[in-house]
Design a protein around this motif. Sequence first.
Motif, PDB file in Angstrom:
ATOM      1  N   TYR A   1     126.215  78.785  43.610  1.00 39.05           N
ATOM      2  CA  TYR A   1     126.332  77.370  43.231  1.00 39.05           C
ATOM      3  C   TYR A   1     127.806  77.043  43.022  1.00 39.05           C
ATOM      4  N   ARG A   2     128.306  75.994  43.700  1.00 33.04           N
ATOM      5  CA  ARG A   2     129.720  75.615  43.600  1.00 33.04           C
ATOM      6  C   ARG A   2     129.821  74.100  43.404  1.00 33.04           C
ATOM      7  N   GLU A   3     130.591  73.678  42.411  1.00 37.74           N
ATOM      8  CA  GLU A   3     130.856  72.258  42.184  1.00 37.74           C
ATOM      9  C   GLU A   3     132.269  71.918  42.650  1.00 37.74           C
ATOM     10  N   TYR A   4     132.450  70.657  43.106  1.00 39.87           N
ATOM     11  CA  TYR A   4     133.737  70.215  43.638  1.00 39.87           C
ATOM     12  C   TYR A   4     134.177  68.920  42.973  1.00 39.87           C
ATOM     13  N   MET A   5     135.476  68.665  43.031  1.00 42.02           N
ATOM     14  CA  MET A   5     136.007  67.377  42.609  1.00 42.02           C
ATOM     15  C   MET A   5     135.463  66.294  43.531  1.00 42.02           C
ATOM     16  N   ARG A   6     135.415  65.065  43.034  1.00 37.12           N
ATOM     17  CA  ARG A   6     134.847  63.983  43.834  1.00 37.12           C
ATOM     18  C   ARG A   6     135.648  63.699  45.100  1.00 37.12           C
ATOM     19  N   ASP A   7     136.971  63.855  45.019  1.00 38.36           N
ATOM     20  CA  ASP A   7     137.811  63.492  46.154  1.00 38.36           C
ATOM     21  C   ASP A   7     138.328  64.695  46.927  1.00 38.36           C
ATOM     22  N   SER A   8     137.759  65.905  46.673  1.00 35.80           N
ATOM     23  CA  SER A   8     138.244  67.075  47.391  1.00 35.80           C
ATOM     24  C   SER A   8     137.167  68.145  47.447  1.00 35.80           C
ATOM     25  N   THR A   9     137.038  68.763  48.605  1.00 38.09           N
ATOM     26  CA  THR A   9     136.122  69.896  48.758  1.00 38.09           C
ATOM     27  C   THR A   9     136.886  71.145  49.183  1.00 38.09           C
ATOM     28  N   ASP A  10     138.193  71.159  48.943  1.00 38.17           N
ATOM     29  CA  ASP A  10     139.013  72.305  49.350  1.00 38.17           C
ATOM     30  C   ASP A  10     138.703  73.544  48.516  1.00 38.17           C
ATOM     31  N   ALA A  11     138.511  73.355  47.229  1.00 38.35           N
ATOM     32  CA  ALA A  11     138.266  74.487  46.341  1.00 38.35           C
ATOM     33  C   ALA A  11     137.305  74.055  45.249  1.00 38.35           C
ATOM     34  N   PRO A  12     136.318  74.877  44.930  1.00 37.33           N
ATOM     35  CA  PRO A  12     135.365  74.518  43.876  1.00 37.33           C
ATOM     36  C   PRO A  12     136.018  74.541  42.498  1.00 37.33           C
ATOM     37  N   THR A  13     135.574  73.652  41.624  1.00 32.28           N
ATOM     38  CA  THR A  13     136.068  73.628  40.247  1.00 32.28           C
ATOM     39  C   THR A  13     135.174  74.467  39.334  1.00 32.28           C
ATOM     40  N   PHE A  14     133.997  74.845  39.826  1.00 34.45           N
ATOM     41  CA  PHE A  14     133.084  75.669  39.041  1.00 34.45           C
ATOM     42  C   PHE A  14     132.194  76.450  40.002  1.00 34.45           C
ATOM     43  N   GLU A  15     131.963  77.729  39.706  1.00 36.91           N
ATOM     44  CA  GLU A  15     131.105  78.571  40.532  1.00 36.91           C
ATOM     45  C   GLU A  15     130.173  79.378  39.637  1.00 36.91           C
ATOM     46  N   SER A  16     128.985  79.650  40.155  1.00 39.14           N
ATOM     47  CA  SER A  16     128.032  80.451  39.398  1.00 39.14           C
ATOM     48  C   SER A  16     127.013  81.050  40.359  1.00 39.14           C
ATOM     49  N   THR A  17     126.443  82.196  39.983  1.00 42.17           N
ATOM     50  CA  THR A  17     125.354  82.811  40.736  1.00 42.17           C
ATOM     51  C   THR A  17     124.045  82.523  40.006  1.00 42.17           C
ATOM     52  N   LEU A  18     123.069  81.994  40.719  1.00 41.16           N
ATOM     53  CA  LEU A  18     121.783  81.641  40.125  1.00 41.16           C
ATOM     54  C   LEU A  18     120.703  82.559  40.667  1.00 41.16           C
ATOM     55  N   GLU A  19     119.742  82.908  39.824  1.00 40.77           N
ATOM     56  CA  GLU A  19     118.612  83.747  40.226  1.00 40.77           C
ATOM     57  C   GLU A  19     117.313  83.103  39.763  1.00 40.77           C
ATOM     58  N   PHE A  20     116.292  83.181  40.643  1.00 35.99           N
ATOM     59  CA  PHE A  20     114.983  82.662  40.309  1.00 35.99           C
ATOM     60  C   PHE A  20     113.928  83.651  40.800  1.00 35.99           C
TER      61      PHE A  20
END
Length: 227
Positions: free
Chosen positions: A154-173
């Motif tokens: 899971y990776r979140e990005y700034m609204r005006d840029s997708t160059d680098a994620p601002t938050f990352e996490s591994t999710l398990e279900f």
Amino acid sequence: KATALRDFGQVCKSRLIHRGRLELCQDAPLSSVRGAMGSVFDVVAGATFPDGQYFAVAVPSDASTQVYLLVDPSGRLRKGGYVAWRDQLNPGTTLGRVPVVELAPDVALDSQAPLFSFETVEKFVHMGPGYLSFDLVFTGTRETARGEHMTFDYREYMRDSTDAPTFESTLEFPTTEPTIEVGKLRIAVEPDGYDGLRFRVVADAQPIPAGAVQTAPEPALPAAPAR
């Protein structure tokens, strides 16, 4: 976007000037059919007619009228009725409910040579408060001490840029869960071996437009596996 390849202007037979030349139309809506070489216009829609498919190129108009030129993909004007216009665009008028009128001017502009060239322009659209851009990437199913689990990046990005994620996490279900929730998304999932996943978005928390018919989700999942 549509770029004019030459100067153009709509003329009317009823207005003659010196030496028999025709004067540009002065009355709406044909008075708006003019432009200079290099000018850039918005392409607002595609239109299908019995004689083919055309782009609707918007030309600057007055506050109560909007005029479009019907142009084929090669940049040539439609033969005959190449002008379309909407009248009575008063404040508060819904544009989609105002009829479009086609016009075939008495003195036709040249339709043999391209009048416009087209290009695709990308732009960032601000989605307002609450908008979030993110990736959810399925990375496989694996055995754990707690049983089989589906894993996602899971990776979140700034609204005006997708160059680098601002938050990352591994999710398990657990694979026993038919539905997973990520933020405001609810997704029906079904593992397909250890490397594949069938999925369908059940809910995305987006508002339902007024007058839309809300239907219950279908039980079937799409056949195409996720990456």
